[in-house]
Design a protein around this motif. Sequence first.
Motif, PDB file in Angstrom:
ATOM      1  N   LEU A 251       0.640  -1.272   0.155  1.00 53.42           N
ATOM      2  CA  LEU A 251      -0.014   0.118  -0.031  1.00 53.42           C
ATOM      3  C   LEU A 251       0.972   1.136  -0.022  1.00 53.42           C
ATOM      4  CD1 LEU A 251      -2.638  -1.069   2.726  1.00 53.42           C
ATOM      5  CD2 LEU A 251      -2.961  -0.918   0.016  1.00 53.42           C
ATOM      6  N   ASN A 252       2.039   1.206   0.704  1.00 54.77           N
ATOM      7  CA  ASN A 252       2.795   2.319   0.765  1.00 54.77           C
ATOM      8  C   ASN A 252       3.359   2.592  -0.527  1.00 54.77           C
ATOM      9  OD1 ASN A 252       3.875   4.235   2.354  1.00 54.77           O
ATOM     10  ND2 ASN A 252       6.015   3.486   2.329  1.00 54.77           N
ATOM     11  N   LYS A 253       3.568   1.599  -1.359  1.00 51.61           N
ATOM     12  CA  LYS A 253       4.193   2.023  -2.941  1.00 51.61           C
ATOM     13  C   LYS A 253       2.984   2.411  -3.856  1.00 51.61           C
ATOM     14  CE  LYS A 253       7.891  -1.436  -2.565  1.00 51.61           C
ATOM     15  NZ  LYS A 253       8.461  -2.585  -2.740  1.00 51.61           N
ATOM     16  N   ASP A 254       1.693   2.251  -3.537  1.00 50.15           N
ATOM     17  CA  ASP A 254       0.548   2.271  -4.165  1.00 50.15           C
ATOM     18  C   ASP A 254       0.159   3.822  -4.454  1.00 50.15           C
ATOM     19  OD1 ASP A 254      -1.961   2.372  -5.658  1.00 50.15           O
ATOM     20  OD2 ASP A 254      -2.593   0.554  -4.887  1.00 50.15           O
ATOM     21  N   ALA A 255       0.243   4.434  -5.163  1.00 46.03           N
ATOM     22  CA  ALA A 255       0.276   5.990  -5.419  1.00 46.03           C
ATOM     23  C   ALA A 255      -1.297   6.328  -5.598  1.00 46.03           C
ATOM     24  CB  ALA A 255       0.779   6.704  -6.606  1.00 46.03           C
ATOM     25  N   SER A 256      -2.188   5.372  -5.511  1.00 42.99           N
ATOM     26  CA  SER A 256      -3.612   5.543  -5.703  1.00 42.99           C
ATOM     27  C   SER A 256      -4.104   5.385  -4.179  1.00 42.99           C
ATOM     28  CB  SER A 256      -4.245   4.550  -6.292  1.00 42.99           C
ATOM     29  OG  SER A 256      -4.266   3.363  -6.034  1.00 42.99           O
ATOM     30  N   VAL A 257      -3.316   5.006  -3.330  1.00 43.63           N
ATOM     31  CA  VAL A 257      -3.835   5.034  -1.908  1.00 43.63           C
ATOM     32  C   VAL A 257      -3.418   6.183  -1.266  1.00 43.63           C
ATOM     33  CG1 VAL A 257      -3.631   3.715   0.284  1.00 43.63           C
ATOM     34  CG2 VAL A 257      -4.107   2.312  -1.951  1.00 43.63           C
ATOM     35  N   ARG A 258      -4.064   7.053  -0.593  1.00 46.01           N
ATOM     36  CA  ARG A 258      -3.777   8.258   0.073  1.00 46.01           C
ATOM     37  C   ARG A 258      -3.576   8.399   1.359  1.00 46.01           C
ATOM     38  NH1 ARG A 258      -3.859  12.872  -3.450  1.00 46.01           N
ATOM     39  NH2 ARG A 258      -3.243  13.870  -1.542  1.00 46.01           N
TER      40      ARG A 258
END
Length: 257
Positions: free
Chosen positions: A41-48
């Motif tokens: 999740l830390n690498k997923d730019a869509s997750v804020r």
Amino acid sequence: MSEILCDIHDDIALVTLNRPARLNAVHRALRASLIATLARLNKDASVRAIVLTGAGERAFCAGQDLEEAADVDIARIPAWLDSQRAMYQAVRDLDKPCIAALNGVAAGAGFQVALCADWRVAATHARIGQPEVKAGLASIVGSYLMTLHVGMTHNVQMSLSGELIDARRAYDIGLVTELAERADVLAAALERAKQLARLPAHAMKLSKQRFRTLTQPGFDAACAAGIEAQTECYAHGEPQMAMRAFLNAKASMDIKA
């Protein structure tokens, strides 16, 4: 059954510790899955923003699974506690806001996971604390993490007594950021996550990195001290006796029930 559930709502990730029958207690599979999920999740730019909670209505996380802890060989303590450290570090390493929704008991390792989050929204009925001494373990990493939020008086009281305090008391002394009614705690945490997610992501990342830099030496020192202290505790045999006594009492109660 998956020990960690992950649902994405728009740009908010809801991560659920999923061992409700064991009050979401931490064991090897849950640790590994939580670390991997948070890294992804830390690498997923869509997750804020990320919300952490526990499955069921009784607990966020009741701490370390005592069946696992009771069987740890002294020679394995460094590796075992390093895996615990990696779990806390996975929360600390998040570059986006992390809100812990404490829907019930948050004790020991569960309490420490919550302390590594940026924001703690607690249900008013939740009970929170650092009960390691009751299990024959020294309060080392948890007591360090509490120094980031409370003064010595409250830290000593909680670390040496092992008693859990209610959420209102935790809020009054600064361990909890917000209170919510039982039915509203997750909604309140998700709403806070949405508010933080709307803030500029790069400024959020750099701010969090600075907090991490300021506290990392103390965290690393506490983890190293924890390995030394718990190795000595296990050498004295206190954790094994305390945990086995608890597990035997619980098994007896389960049989009678």
